[in-house]
Design an enzyme around this catalytic site. Structure first.
Site, PDB file in Angstrom:
ATOM      1  N   GLU A 110     -18.822  11.971 -32.870  1.00 36.25           N
ATOM      2  CA  GLU A 110     -18.441  10.666 -32.324  1.00 36.25           C
ATOM      3  C   GLU A 110     -18.855   9.560 -33.298  1.00 36.25           C
ATOM      4  O   GLU A 110     -19.980   9.574 -33.807  1.00 36.25           O
ATOM      5  CB  GLU A 110     -19.129  10.487 -30.972  1.00 36.25           C
ATOM      6  CG  GLU A 110     -18.248   9.961 -29.872  1.00 36.25           C
ATOM      7  CD  GLU A 110     -17.023  10.806 -29.551  1.00 36.25           C
ATOM      8  OE1 GLU A 110     -15.972  10.603 -30.184  1.00 36.25           O
ATOM      9  OE2 GLU A 110     -17.110  11.668 -28.661  1.00 36.25           O
ATOM     10  N   ASP A 120     -15.726   9.305 -37.597  1.00 41.35           N
ATOM     11  CA  ASP A 120     -14.427   9.244 -38.307  1.00 41.35           C
ATOM     12  C   ASP A 120     -14.371   8.090 -39.304  1.00 41.35           C
ATOM     13  O   ASP A 120     -13.961   8.277 -40.450  1.00 41.35           O
ATOM     14  CB  ASP A 120     -13.227   9.258 -37.338  1.00 41.35           C
ATOM     15  CG  ASP A 120     -13.156   8.105 -36.349  1.00 41.35           C
ATOM     16  OD1 ASP A 120     -14.131   7.332 -36.236  1.00 41.35           O
ATOM     17  OD2 ASP A 120     -12.094   7.982 -35.683  1.00 41.35           O
ATOM     18  N   SER A 175      -8.198   7.776 -25.211  1.00 45.18           N
ATOM     19  CA  SER A 175      -7.286   7.229 -26.218  1.00 45.18           C
ATOM     20  C   SER A 175      -5.862   6.985 -25.733  1.00 45.18           C
ATOM     21  O   SER A 175      -4.890   7.402 -26.364  1.00 45.18           O
ATOM     22  CB  SER A 175      -7.231   8.132 -27.445  1.00 45.18           C
ATOM     23  OG  SER A 175      -8.474   8.174 -28.015  1.00 45.18           O
ATOM     24  N   SER A 176      -5.757   6.267 -24.633  1.00 40.76           N
ATOM     25  CA  SER A 176      -4.424   5.877 -24.185  1.00 40.76           C
ATOM     26  C   SER A 176      -3.751   5.002 -25.243  1.00 40.76           C
ATOM     27  O   SER A 176      -2.540   5.067 -25.433  1.00 40.76           O
ATOM     28  CB  SER A 176      -4.504   5.125 -22.857  1.00 40.76           C
ATOM     29  OG  SER A 176      -5.394   4.038 -22.954  1.00 40.76           O
ATOM     30  N   SER A 177      -4.536   4.209 -25.960  1.00 41.56           N
ATOM     31  CA  SER A 177      -3.938   3.304 -26.949  1.00 41.56           C
ATOM     32  C   SER A 177      -3.313   4.081 -28.105  1.00 41.56           C
ATOM     33  O   SER A 177      -2.187   3.792 -28.511  1.00 41.56           O
ATOM     34  CB  SER A 177      -4.964   2.290 -27.452  1.00 41.56           C
ATOM     35  OG  SER A 177      -6.145   2.933 -27.839  1.00 41.56           O
ATOM     36  N   GLU A 233      -3.400  -0.572 -34.918  1.00 38.90           N
ATOM     37  CA  GLU A 233      -4.563  -0.897 -34.085  1.00 38.90           C
ATOM     38  C   GLU A 233      -5.564  -1.758 -34.860  1.00 38.90           C
ATOM     39  O   GLU A 233      -6.125  -2.712 -34.340  1.00 38.90           O
ATOM     40  CB  GLU A 233      -5.222   0.395 -33.585  1.00 38.90           C
ATOM     41  CG  GLU A 233      -6.386   0.129 -32.672  1.00 38.90           C
ATOM     42  CD  GLU A 233      -6.399   0.989 -31.426  1.00 38.90           C
ATOM     43  OE1 GLU A 233      -5.464   1.775 -31.203  1.00 38.90           O
ATOM     44  OE2 GLU A 233      -7.372   0.850 -30.666  1.00 38.90           O
ATOM     45  N   ASP A 277      -8.243   9.486 -33.229  1.00 37.38           N
ATOM     46  CA  ASP A 277      -7.419   9.506 -32.019  1.00 37.38           C
ATOM     47  C   ASP A 277      -5.943   9.684 -32.353  1.00 37.38           C
ATOM     48  O   ASP A 277      -5.234  10.480 -31.723  1.00 37.38           O
ATOM     49  CB  ASP A 277      -7.596   8.201 -31.226  1.00 37.38           C
ATOM     50  CG  ASP A 277      -9.040   7.933 -30.893  1.00 37.38           C
ATOM     51  OD1 ASP A 277      -9.864   8.858 -31.031  1.00 37.38           O
ATOM     52  OD2 ASP A 277      -9.347   6.790 -30.504  1.00 37.38           O
ATOM     53  N   TYR A 291     -17.888  -2.049 -30.717  1.00 34.56           N
ATOM     54  CA  TYR A 291     -17.372  -0.994 -31.598  1.00 34.56           C
ATOM     55  C   TYR A 291     -17.336  -1.493 -33.046  1.00 34.56           C
ATOM     56  O   TYR A 291     -17.859  -0.848 -33.958  1.00 34.56           O
ATOM     57  CB  TYR A 291     -15.959  -0.582 -31.140  1.00 34.56           C
ATOM     58  CG  TYR A 291     -15.377   0.555 -31.944  1.00 34.56           C
ATOM     59  CD1 TYR A 291     -15.568   1.874 -31.570  1.00 34.56           C
ATOM     60  CD2 TYR A 291     -14.640   0.299 -33.107  1.00 34.56           C
ATOM     61  CE1 TYR A 291     -15.049   2.916 -32.312  1.00 34.56           C
ATOM     62  CE2 TYR A 291     -14.117   1.340 -33.857  1.00 34.56           C
ATOM     63  CZ  TYR A 291     -14.320   2.638 -33.458  1.00 34.56           C
ATOM     64  OH  TYR A 291     -13.806   3.668 -34.201  1.00 34.56           O
TER      65      TYR A 291
END
Ligand code: GLA
Length: 394
Positions: free
Chosen positions: A36, A39, A127-129, A161, A173, A224
């Protein structure tokens, strides 16, 4: 609602608003077993695409108008492409950002009518986005014959994004949503996107999500980006003395310790988490290859502790669900998943103990969180695809 039912629902909503769609695309959400916030530090992750998805119906237009409808939000939006600009509504930005990146790549495109919805809960860490922006990019690529490959589409979604939505996310994602495969985990090296698909098909092992129902607030986009800035500050300090440290991926705990005095204590803590988490992904993959699922689960538990104590992106509800899960029989590992501050825990559970797991978790939901349980057993699916009516590839 099943995948085919979701498909019919979105197709039906398109028909009601605009007539017959030319294409329906399915864009899956993702889980991440371990790795987590590694990336964007050019490290390793272990995600997979899952059977919660966004369905997106599309038809190209002859003019430069774009008409979008978000069925689950019961909201609509229109704009002309020459007037492309971020919207205060936010949700259209995932689509507009894709157009903006295609324009930056030199494509002068016509508008589209687009209707979407699905069952990836927004803000749940699934990760709907990424599912949305990549499904839209995939659809435009098909409709206008743009010739992008899957990895290009994942990168394009990420740029949308980063630059249009304003979240400085990594590639995990989008990569998982576009390149996922049925019954496979993806061991991805985020530095060069080299990857291996790892079979995950033992019927005795389940991936189970427990949703806290706590939703990331808008402010956490800021948290974030702040974590990312701390990691980059740490890497830059190390690089000043050791030019080979391009990112925290190249750092070791020894090196960090040696430069502890030069680093802000908070930056040190964040960096130590990243260096350890990277190693945990590598160790966990080795354990999996050796069939040692207990050791794999241990690394998941350690990942949660690191996210809670060193990286500080957990929240009381996530801690509670992870701690209870870790104490239940048949649970190999449990940790918070995704960016943090809410969303789901991911749990590796023996199928034979699923009922006891659900009962134990239901108790903590009701007694401590004062809410009904929200638990989902995931199946790993293929990546973004043209959705055939009635079919869901698993
Ligand atoms: C979000 C981002 C990803 C990744 C995770 C944390 O999902 O979009 O790029 O950084 O958080 O691992």
């Amino acid at each position: 609602m099943t995948g085919p039912e979701q498909h019919q629902r979105i197709r039906g909503a398109f028909k009601a608003a605009f007539g017959e769609p030319e294409l329906v695309v399915r864009g899956p959400g993702r889980v991440n077993l371990i790795g987590e916030h590694t990336d964007f530090n050019m490290g390793f992750v272990l995600p997979a695409a899952v059977d919660k998805a966004i369905w997106l119906a599309l038809r190209p237009r002859e003019d430069d108008l774009c008409r979008f409808r978000a069925v689950d939000l019961d909201a609509s939006f229109e704009t002309r492409l020459p007037e492309l600009a971020p919207s205060d509504l936010r949700w259209p930005n995932y689509l507009l950002g894709v157009y903006s990146e295609l324009a930056a790549d030199g494509h002068g495109l016509r508008g589209v009518d687009c209707v979407f919805g699905g069952d990836v809960p927004i803000g749940s860490g699934m990760s709907s986005s990424a599912a949305l922006e990549c499904a839209f990019a995939f659809g435009l690529n098909e409709l206008f014959g743009l010739g992008y490959g899957r990895q290009d589409l994942a990168r394009l979604g990420q740029r949308a994004e980063n630059r249009f939505v304003g979240v400085n996310c990594g590639i995990m994602d989008q990569f998982a949503s576009v390149l996922g495969q049925s019954r496979r985990l993806i061991r991805l090296d985020c530095r060069d996107l080299s990857h291996q698909f790892i079979p995950f098909e033992d019927p005795g092992l389940l991936l189970v999500l427990c949703d806290t129902r706590v939703r990331r607030s808008l402010a956490t986009g800021g948290e974030y980006n702040a974590r990312r800035a701390q990691c980059e500050a740490g890497a830059a300090s190390l690089r000043a003395r050791h030019p080979e440290v391009q990112s925290l991926r190249d750092a070791t705990l020894e090196l960090l310790e040696a430069h502890r005095a030069e680093l802000d204590p908070l930056v040190f803590k964040r960096c130590a988490y990243i260096v350890r988490e990277n190693q945990r992904v590598l160790d966990a993959c080795q354990s999996l290859a050796a069939g040692d699922v207990e050791a794999f689960g241990q690394r998941m538990n350690e990942s949660h502790a690191g996210l809670r104590d060193e990286y500080e992106v957990s929240c009381p509800e996530l801690d509670l669900l992870a701690a209870r899960a870790q104490s239940l029989p048949g649970v190999l590992g449990s940790r918070m998943m995704g960016a943090g501050f809410g969303g789901c825990t991911i749990n590796l559970v023996r199928e034979a103990e699923l009922e006891r797991f659900e009962a134990g978790m239901a108790e903590v939901y009701r007694r401590e969180l004062r809410t009904e349980p929200l638990i989902h057993v995931c199946r790993l699916t293929g990546g973004t695809e043209i959705a055939e009516e009635g079919a869901l590839r698993v």
